[in-house]
Design an enzyme around this catalytic site. Structure first.
Site, PDB file in Angstrom:
ATOM      1  N   ASP A  67       0.896  -0.990   0.496  1.00 46.50           N
ATOM      2  CA  ASP A  67       0.086   0.180   0.014  1.00 46.50           C
ATOM      3  C   ASP A  67       0.728   1.265   0.137  1.00 46.50           C
ATOM      4  OD1 ASP A  67       0.809  -0.376   2.801  1.00 46.50           O
ATOM      5  OD2 ASP A  67      -1.009  -0.309   3.634  1.00 46.50           O
ATOM      6  N   ASN A 136      -8.175   1.029  13.777  1.00 49.80           N
ATOM      7  CA  ASN A 136      -9.515   0.978  13.416  1.00 49.80           C
ATOM      8  C   ASN A 136      -9.807  -0.821  12.233  1.00 49.80           C
ATOM      9  OD1 ASN A 136      -7.771   0.864  10.777  1.00 49.80           O
ATOM     10  ND2 ASN A 136      -9.217   2.873  10.051  1.00 49.80           N
ATOM     11  N   HIS A 138      -8.181  -1.665   9.800  1.00 47.27           N
ATOM     12  CA  HIS A 138      -7.817  -2.273   8.457  1.00 47.27           C
ATOM     13  C   HIS A 138      -6.503  -3.032   8.597  1.00 47.27           C
ATOM     14  CE1 HIS A 138      -4.719   1.461   8.529  1.00 47.27           C
ATOM     15  NE2 HIS A 138      -4.222   0.350   8.917  1.00 47.27           N
ATOM     16  N   GLU A 143      -9.726  -0.386   4.225  1.00 43.85           N
ATOM     17  CA  GLU A 143     -10.660   0.337   5.840  1.00 43.85           C
ATOM     18  C   GLU A 143     -11.908  -0.406   5.672  1.00 43.85           C
ATOM     19  OE1 GLU A 143      -8.619   2.093   6.628  1.00 43.85           O
ATOM     20  OE2 GLU A 143      -8.458   4.569   6.333  1.00 43.85           O
TER      21      GLU A 143
HETATM   22  C1  F6R Z   1       1.373   0.195   5.887  1.00 47.66           C
HETATM   23  C2  F6R Z   1       0.145  -1.036   6.623  1.00 47.66           C
HETATM   24  C3  F6R Z   1      -1.090  -0.640   7.348  1.00 47.66           C
HETATM   25  C4  F6R Z   1       0.021  -0.714   8.792  1.00 47.66           C
HETATM   26  C5  F6R Z   1      -1.100  -0.673  10.403  1.00 47.66           C
HETATM   27  C6  F6R Z   1      -0.404  -0.490  11.258  1.00 47.66           C
HETATM   28  O1  F6R Z   1       2.159  -0.533   5.731  1.00 47.66           O
HETATM   29  O2  F6R Z   1      -0.283  -1.976   6.390  1.00 47.66           O
HETATM   30  O3  F6R Z   1      -2.248  -1.099   6.831  1.00 47.66           O
HETATM   31  O4  F6R Z   1       0.239  -2.295   8.902  1.00 47.66           O
HETATM   32  O5  F6R Z   1      -1.919   0.853   9.547  1.00 47.66           O
HETATM   33  O6  F6R Z   1       0.435   0.148  11.435  1.00 47.66           O
HETATM   34  P1  F6R Z   1       2.019   0.075  12.593  1.00 47.66           P
HETATM   35  O7  F6R Z   1       2.800  -0.929  12.680  1.00 47.66           O
HETATM   36  O8  F6R Z   1       2.649   1.814  12.409  1.00 47.66           O
HETATM   37  O9  F6R Z   1       0.583   0.507  13.501  1.00 47.66           O
END
Ligand code: F6R
Length: 238
Positions: A67, A136, A138, A143
């Site tokens: 992403d 959240n 995701h 999302e």
């Molecule tokens: C980013 C991604 C997101 C993160 C998620 C958790 O490439 O795929 O889904 O894995 O937002 O982020 P952290 O680990 O920073 O809490």
């Protein structure tokens, strides 16, 4: 999906690295789907250490970005691109021909999604997909919503995603959209490692562990995947 509780984020990273390296020993040119953010950085550091101690271990591994924040320039320090280059490509000495990526600021995001899907059709599916979870629920930028999207798409980011630490400190307006692989792309992964670490994830981990499968919590769909392993550290455990 099965889940395991680990004592600390260090233990979680070590266990995740063992799982990745076990898979890599069976398939040298394994395609690793790489989430970015704070959670997987310990895992990527362990892999970087293994690259030092076992030369050649990563000589054929391929990496795919999952992403990206839409609208940031590729070399912005906050992009997933910069993160993957710093945490994986440089330490593991992975050349660009073994890196599947896409633009953070394409002229046409819709055309970029088509290109991602073509790239996925040619080089996918992912062998081992590393995922984090958003506060959240995701995964990548899929999302929470009434329905989810199978393939690469433009994601409208929720407020919590817009305030993700990766972009929170940049100043200016946060990105409101992202580009992401879709749920089917992730689901086609041979193995999924969902990593959950830190007290900020306690509430969403409680919801996830209820095993109520809902598009309002995209990570909950992973309960349906036959080879998904969720590693949770004590701080995140409800
Ligand atoms: C980013 C991604 C997101 C993160 C998620 C958790 O490439 O795929 O889904 O894995 O937002 O982020 P952290 O680990 O920073 O809490």
């Amino acid at each position: 999906m099965i889940h395991h509780l680990l004592d600390s984020s260090e233990d979680l990273s070590r266990r995740a690295a063992e799982l990745v390296i076990d898979e890599l020993k069976q398939k040298k040119n394994l395609l690793l789907g790489a989430a970015t953010g704070s959670t997987p950085s310990g895992l990527y550091s362990r892999l970087a250490e293994a690259a030092e101690t076992t030369p050649g271990l990563f000589s054929a591994i391929r990496i795919m970005k999952l992403d990206e924040w839409l609208g940031l320039s590729m070399d912005d320090p906050a992009t997933c691109e910069t993160y993957i280059r710093t945490h994986l490509l440089q330490p593991l000495k992975i050349s660009d021909d073994r890196y599947l990526t896409f633009h953070s600021n394409p002229i046409s995001p819709t055309a970029e999604c088509r290109a991602i899907n073509d790239m996925f059709d040619t080089h996918g599916p992912i062998d081992v997909c590393i995922l984090g979870i958003g506060v959240n629920g995701h995964i990548a930028f899929n999302e929470p919503a009434g329905s989810l999207t199978p393939h690469a798409h433009i994601a409208t980011l929720t407020q919590s995603s817009q305030h993700h630490p990766m972009v929170a400190g940049r100043g200016g307006n946060p990105p409101t959209s992202g580009l992401t692989l879709g749920m089917t792309d992730i689901f086609r992964s041979r193995m999924i490692l969902l990593l959950i670490s830190g007290s900020a994830k306690k509430a969403i981990t409680r919801d996830l562990l209820s095993q109520n499968i809902t598009t309002a919590l995209p990570a909950s769909l992973l309960w349906l995947h036959p080879n998904a392993i969720c590693l949770i550290d004590r701080e995140a455990y409800p």
